[in-house]
Design an enzyme around this catalytic site. Structure first.
Site, PDB file in Angstrom:
ATOM      1  N   ARG A 237      49.020  -4.353   7.365  1.00  8.76           N
ATOM      2  CA  ARG A 237      48.994  -3.146   6.539  1.00  8.76           C
ATOM      3  C   ARG A 237      47.771  -3.209   5.640  1.00  8.76           C
ATOM      4  NH1 ARG A 237      52.055  -1.956   9.991  1.00  8.76           N
ATOM      5  NH2 ARG A 237      54.321  -1.813   9.790  1.00  8.76           N
TER       6      ARG A 237
ATOM      7  N   GLY B 175      51.921   6.013   2.930  1.00  9.72           N
ATOM      8  CA  GLY B 175      51.578   5.207   4.093  1.00  9.72           C
ATOM      9  C   GLY B 175      50.435   4.244   3.839  1.00  9.72           C
TER      10      GLY B 175
ATOM     11  N   GLU C 111      49.555   4.974  -5.224  1.00 10.57           N
ATOM     12  CA  GLU C 111      49.410   5.989  -6.269  1.00 10.57           C
ATOM     13  C   GLU C 111      50.687   6.800  -6.448  1.00 10.57           C
ATOM     14  OE1 GLU C 111      46.191   9.329  -7.588  1.00 10.57           O
ATOM     15  OE2 GLU C 111      46.832   9.366  -5.500  1.00 10.57           O
TER      16      GLU C 111
ATOM     17  N   GLU D   2      33.116  11.515 -19.793  1.00 11.15           N
ATOM     18  CA  GLU D   2      31.694  11.448 -19.447  1.00 11.15           C
ATOM     19  C   GLU D   2      31.549  11.539 -17.927  1.00 11.15           C
ATOM     20  OE1 GLU D   2      28.081   8.225 -19.680  1.00 11.15           O
ATOM     21  OE2 GLU D   2      29.600   8.201 -21.266  1.00 11.15           O
TER      22      GLU D   2
END
Length: 180
Positions: A36, A114, A118, A137
């Site tokens: 993975r 997958g 996040e 910025e």
């Protein structure tokens, strides 16, 4: 059936400022070996900010990976260890110049389970007061006001294709999300 996978070995392939990429050797549930590749990401927040019952704030900014300007809800990355309940306030003000008196959590979404860790925390912000924007910025961003009915049409017609925006709009306005 047990779907869990056992990590046999883990290696950092890339360690950047925003993401880390790892490659894990795994044993899948049926005993076979595989691998993975995983992107580690600190997550972020997305805000559906209502000026009134019919008007929502959206922002336009250039999204380099897509090489195009995107219309989306205000959003931003969590700093490592940052509380999403505080990050949403910071991001709303930075990107739109507004502060909200009322906040409602709409839960979270996994953006790409997958390949990536996040997690985006979704919020509804109301009772807004303009205090002046101050983007990060290097962030060129412009805030716009849209009627919710027009946003629904832009989603339906494929003008708005940003997944986090579509998910947040759905949670906030399509059926009454409850996080009880």
């Amino acid at each position: 059936m047990d779907f869990k996978e056992k990590t046999l070995n883990s290696q950092v392939v890339y360690d950047g400022k925003v993401i880390t990429v790892i490659r894990d050797d795994v044993e899948v549930a049926d005993g076979h070996k595989s691998f993975r590749e995983v992107i580690l990401h600190s997550g972020g927040v997305v805000i559906a900010a209502l000026k009134d019952s019919e008007t929502i704030l959206l922002v336009k900014q250039y999204r380099y990976p897509l090489k195009e300007t995107v219309l989306e809800l205000p959003a931003g990355k969590l700093e490592i260890g940052e509380d999403p309940n505080e990050a949403c306030k910071r991001e709303l003000e930075e990107e739109t110049g507004y502060q909200a008196r009322n906040w409602k959590s709409l839960g979270y979404i996994n953006t790409t389970p997958g390949i990536c860790t996040e997690k985006l925390y979704l919020y509804l912000a109301t009772d807004l007061e303009f205090v002046g924007e101050h983007p990060d910025e290097g962030e060129i961003i412009k805030c716009y006001e849209y009627k919710l009915s027009d946003v629904y049409k832009m989603i339906t017609n494929g003008i708005i294709n940003d997944a986090k925006t579509i998910c947040t709009i759905a949670r906030a306005f399509c059926g009454g999300f409850t996080n009880d």
